[in-house]
Design an enzyme around this catalytic site. Structure first.
Site, PDB file in Angstrom:
ATOM      1  N   TYR A  27       0.819  -1.234   0.000  1.00 48.45           N
ATOM      2  CA  TYR A  27       0.000   0.000   0.000  1.00 48.45           C
ATOM      3  C   TYR A  27       0.844   1.271   0.000  1.00 48.45           C
ATOM      4  CZ  TYR A  27      -0.369  -0.172   5.289  1.00 48.45           C
ATOM      5  OH  TYR A  27      -0.173  -0.215   6.631  1.00 48.45           O
ATOM      6  N   GLU A  28       0.153   2.388  -0.248  1.00 47.73           N
ATOM      7  CA  GLU A  28       0.820   3.692  -0.458  1.00 47.73           C
ATOM      8  C   GLU A  28       1.827   3.624  -1.615  1.00 47.73           C
ATOM      9  OE1 GLU A  28      -0.416   6.145   0.799  1.00 47.73           O
ATOM     10  OE2 GLU A  28      -1.530   5.203   2.425  1.00 47.73           O
ATOM     11  N   GLY A  29       1.469   2.903  -2.640  1.00 48.95           N
ATOM     12  CA  GLY A  29       2.378   2.753  -3.780  1.00 48.95           C
ATOM     13  C   GLY A  29       3.208   1.505  -3.582  1.00 48.95           C
TER      14      GLY A  29
END
Lengths: 596, 596
Positions: A440-442
């Site tokens: 997550y978050e890229g």
């Protein structure tokens, strides 16, 4: 039942002794938090992490979150009470601005505290964690009225926040998003669409939830240029600014995930929900990036957090479990077998974790200090350098520390043997929880592309050149210091590989962009190794100075050995990364898709 | 829902074209299974794996096994029926001796089939898998009467088997075990104690379960020298050899595990259970090793199996999921974005998996052929060479292919982004299932010690020298072949690193055994890389010959590219392994246990 003890002494060593915390005393916030205050805050944070958050970690994993038929969500037993203690203790507001009810203390302290809290209970800490990101976006892009309306309650923690980016068909490529925003003509918008993977999307811990939602205003351009950011409160605010009528947003279901069961990851349905534009029309992606950079550092921190608690439990087990005898003769002859910590291969796992955790902590705190400089230094040049540093290090910290965090959770589980595979020991939870931080978050592949495709060339490579110079200078300055030789030699070798890889990219990526993509993950890890190695150089030098000054302590001795281990066993990976990078994209890209 | 398609064409390429399957036609069993029969068997195995086993894989994970109050265990819905189809189809008896009802076909075919079945449903395949190990022990160490009593029913699969080694306080160090055996004076023993982590310990799929149990006969010496092996049937056999009265053994609980939920992992309680000595008194460990070697190859196979199915699903997702555009310009301009398989970092994950899976399959099948030679070759020298090969490769296959299998499941999950973290896509299950293979049948650290501490020096290093010579000769023979140059160069570089590491061990491990322990895991992986690289050399050479002969096929072209990828991106790791090994044990062992 897993144990946890916050590594306060190590945090203080890094901040005070290695990074020169007192040199930042001229910055706002630092004046109120001198070394004594710093120690007191960390001590209290340790207590909360160990005694309030940590006991609920297994509970959260076992119980998970429950969505009821009316769409409401119940968090695991005890989560709400622990969260109340957290926010009432002022941990939410620590580094938030005083004008909105925060304590205005350094972000650095917030980061140090965040490590302990996420070690103790990553899933629980995501509720306030997402709120911090939402506050940051409102502070940067919101109008004064929006700030006054939302930030004080969020700083207090009685309202929480979320980030709504992903849709079923679009994650990384936000240009594809379909959620619509229709202007009502009265200043608000009606938001409709579906968002997925929304952490803390709904729960029973706050009086209101402030959703920040990316959507496309009717008639806006296609792709990323037509995306705007909206504030969508769960409960609309009445005339006094208090939560009133339910808004048109609800949790459609909770995802059944591999880990972080204590966090409610929701499918959020928006059905003509009332929303308010924040920032410029069609400027949503830029506004969201404010949240994302902060969030990415926070996710890197989670990598360290899980790695640290997994390490501590592996150590405890390795000291207690007896099995076999040392290869160099019995070490505990009074027992039927030696504790397994005598076995080299067990040590290898423990030392790997220790060597990367301690350097990772230093890298994070160094970067957090730069964040404070960017926020509040009066010196423009210092701010620019700090911004360069943060831009460069954010993808590295996110990508490398979360990859390592997961690897270490797996290593720690391995130390437990078969017992590690049984859920009751808690080691499986660390693996399952740590796994999400790589995604997550890229996803980490995206971090690597951000580094190679954007950060490297930014401002003519200024950030990376500054870093190379600092590391090179460190090696040069300590060249005459014989005690430092094994360390500067290792760092220098790593730096040479990194510079050679950088040069290779400059020469080969322009004409053929796939060469950059093919190199990206290796380059990120190569960079991470050099950054971590440099942290070891600085820690070792500090420890040597302390010892030379007569201040012997196991912590200092430990730094010398662990730093040496890093150079012996971890730094050699740089040459494999360089070899891979220099092989280019050809063999990676040659197969037709059908041939897989 | 995950997909699966058995890689029959690749198995046939490796067996027929690379390893010269027909050259083994003189061995018993092979005569009945020429190339046509081989292809027919593999085709039918593929059908069973894909259509019978695979559809139950998610079901098994979701439902798990249930222990009832009376101690009986129910397996997931459909497992019993699928197992019945499996054994009725003759898959259990494939390579077992004809005199006990088996089909006497090559072990190699059993291995090839085993890969497909474990890909399709690892948890379900463990029930027959453990039975194979138990049969092997009885065949080698049992009396004729014991063989006649147990083996036919187990070959038929109506009875299954287990291995009972581990106790709560002893796993690796079996010398500590406490389970007692008291002679009754009538030829049997009363067995009492507790065993844990017993795979397939109880279930509802067989009419009887034949437990093989390590225990200490009253008065036996302490440590490993006082351990004996016993047969303890779940139901005592009546005068006709049929299951009758319940024996004093029961499942006390089912472990709640990270994965392989479809397999019942039991705590087994023995309470004056009737048991029969198998093999020599106090010779239990040796008898158990027969089961363990076979089991270790089987676990290595599981590593490949999960890696293969995880890879296939990552490929399918990467072709279907659209997100972003290729760095070299749109590849699917008719769509709103390109399929993510165009992105180099996605390719990197796919190519890593493909490059190691295909070489791993070759290494396993090569070793399986050696197993057939050891079993039935009339040529003593050939048997000895084959035994050397198996002894050397067993820990490497187990340790390396299960480490890689897990890594690949994680990589495949990463390709799915956030969707990989949601259980319904099944990628999390592959990660959770693959994790156990690194732990059971001897944790991978133990495999590494077995390699470095036993296998390397055995018979004066004969096995390892034979391997070095074979690989060196291959490079030498192909020196003039320009097409082979990139491959022989890579293999030779790896072999040089491996030989240097071997030399280092010879010079440094005798005087200081911790140097061997500290090197072990790196040495195992270094050896694995060279073995896998050699498999690539042979596969590429075969593919080149096919192409030169005008037989173009995507499979052959794929071998050239994938082999090249292996040399470009995977083989370079050997130098990091060598550097780590040569750094010795000092920095690894220097810290006091208290300093962790």
């Amino acid at each position: 039942m897993p144990i946890y003890k916050a590594p306060v002494a190590d945090t203080l060593f890094v901040l005070n002794d290695v990074l020169g915390y007192e040199r930042y005393a001229n910055l706002p916030g630092f004046a109120d938090a001198g070394p004594d205050m710093l120690e007191a805050i960390l001590g209290e944070a340790a207590r909360v992490a160990e005694n309030v958050m940590h006991p609920l970690n297994r509970v959260g994993d076992e119980q998970g979150c429950v969505r009821h038929e009316d769409g409401s969500v119940t968090t695991p037993k005890g989560f709400k009470e622990a969260y109340d203690q957290y926010r009432e203790g002022g941990w939410m507001s620590l580094s938030l601005p005083a004008e909105f009810g925060g304590q205005g203390l350094p972000y650095t302290i917030h980061s140090a505290v965040g490590e302990y809290m996420s070690s103790a209970n990553m899933a629980l800490m995501m509720y306030p964690g997402l709120t911090q990101g939402a506050i940051a976006a409102i502070l940067v892009h919101g109008t004064d009225e929006q700030k006054q309306t939302y930030v004080p309650k969020m700083t207090e923690g009685v309202w929480t926040g979320t980030m709504n980016l992903t849709e079923p068909h679009c994650g990384t490529d936000l240009g594809l998003l379909r959620t619509r925003a229709v202007p009502t003509g009265t200043g608000s918008y009606k938001i409709s669409g579906q968002k997925i993977f929304i952490s803390a999307g709904d729960h029973d811990m706050a009086e209101n939830i402030i959703h920040l939602v990316l959507a496309r205003i009717e008639g806006a351009p296609e792709g990323t240029k037509g995306i705007s950011l909206f504030i969508v409160p769960k409960f609309k605010l009445d005339a006094d600014g208090n939560p009133g009528e339910k808004n048109g947003v609800s949790c459609g279901s909770i995802e059944e995930k591999m880990g972080i069961h204590g966090n409610s990851t929701c499918v959020m349905n928006y059905d003509d929900a009332e929303g308010f534009l924040i920032g410029a029309e069609n400027g949503g992606l830029r506004a969201m990036f404010v949240m994302m950079n902060e969030a990415r550092l926070g996710v890197g921190l989670q990598g360290l957090s899980i790695s640290e608690i997994a390490y501590q439990n592996a150590v405890a087990y390795a000291k207690e479990r007896i099995q076999g005898r040392s290869l160099s003769g019995p070490k505990a002859p009074e027992l039927k077998a030696d504790p397994i910590i005598v076995h080299p291969d067990i040590r290898r796992n423990l030392m790997n974790m220790k060597a990367i955790n301690e350097a990772g902590r230093a890298l994070l705190l160094w970067t957090a200090l730069q964040a404070d400089v960017t926020r509040s230094s009066p010196d423009e040049a210092a701010r620019q350098t700090a911004e360069d540093h943060m831009g460069l290090m954010t993808p590295i910290i996110k990508g490398v520390l979360t990859d390592k965090g997961f690897d270490h959770a797996v290593m720690a589980q391995q130390v437990f043997g078969g017992h590690g595979y049984i859920e009751e020991h808690g080691m499986s939870q660390f693996v399952r929880d740590a796994r999400i931080a790589m995604i997550y978050e890229g996803a980490n592949g995206i971090q690597a592309l951000d580094l190679v495709g954007r950060k490297l060339a930014m401002n003519g490579g200024r950030a990376v050149q500054t870093f190379f110079k600092e590391v090179g200078d460190f090696c040069e300055e300590n060249r005459a210091n014989e005690q430092m030789a094994p360390f500067t030699k290792g760092i220098k070798k790593g730096l040479n590989d990194l510079q050679a890889a950088t040069m290779w990219l400059m020469q080969n990526a322009m004409a053929k962009p796939d060469n950059a993509g093919a190199a990206s993950t290796d380059y990120m890890h190569l960079f991470g190794l050099v950054a971590l190695g440099y942290m070891w150089g600085r820690m070792v030098k500090t420890a040597q100075e302390k010892i030379a000054a007569g201040e012997t302590a196991p912590l200092y001795e430990g730094k010398l050995v662990t730093g040496r281990y890093f150079m012996d066993r971890i730094m050699p990976e740089t040459s494999a990364h360089l070899a891979r990078i220099s092989s280019g994209a050809d063999s990676m890209m040659a197969l037709d898709a059908e041939a897989f």
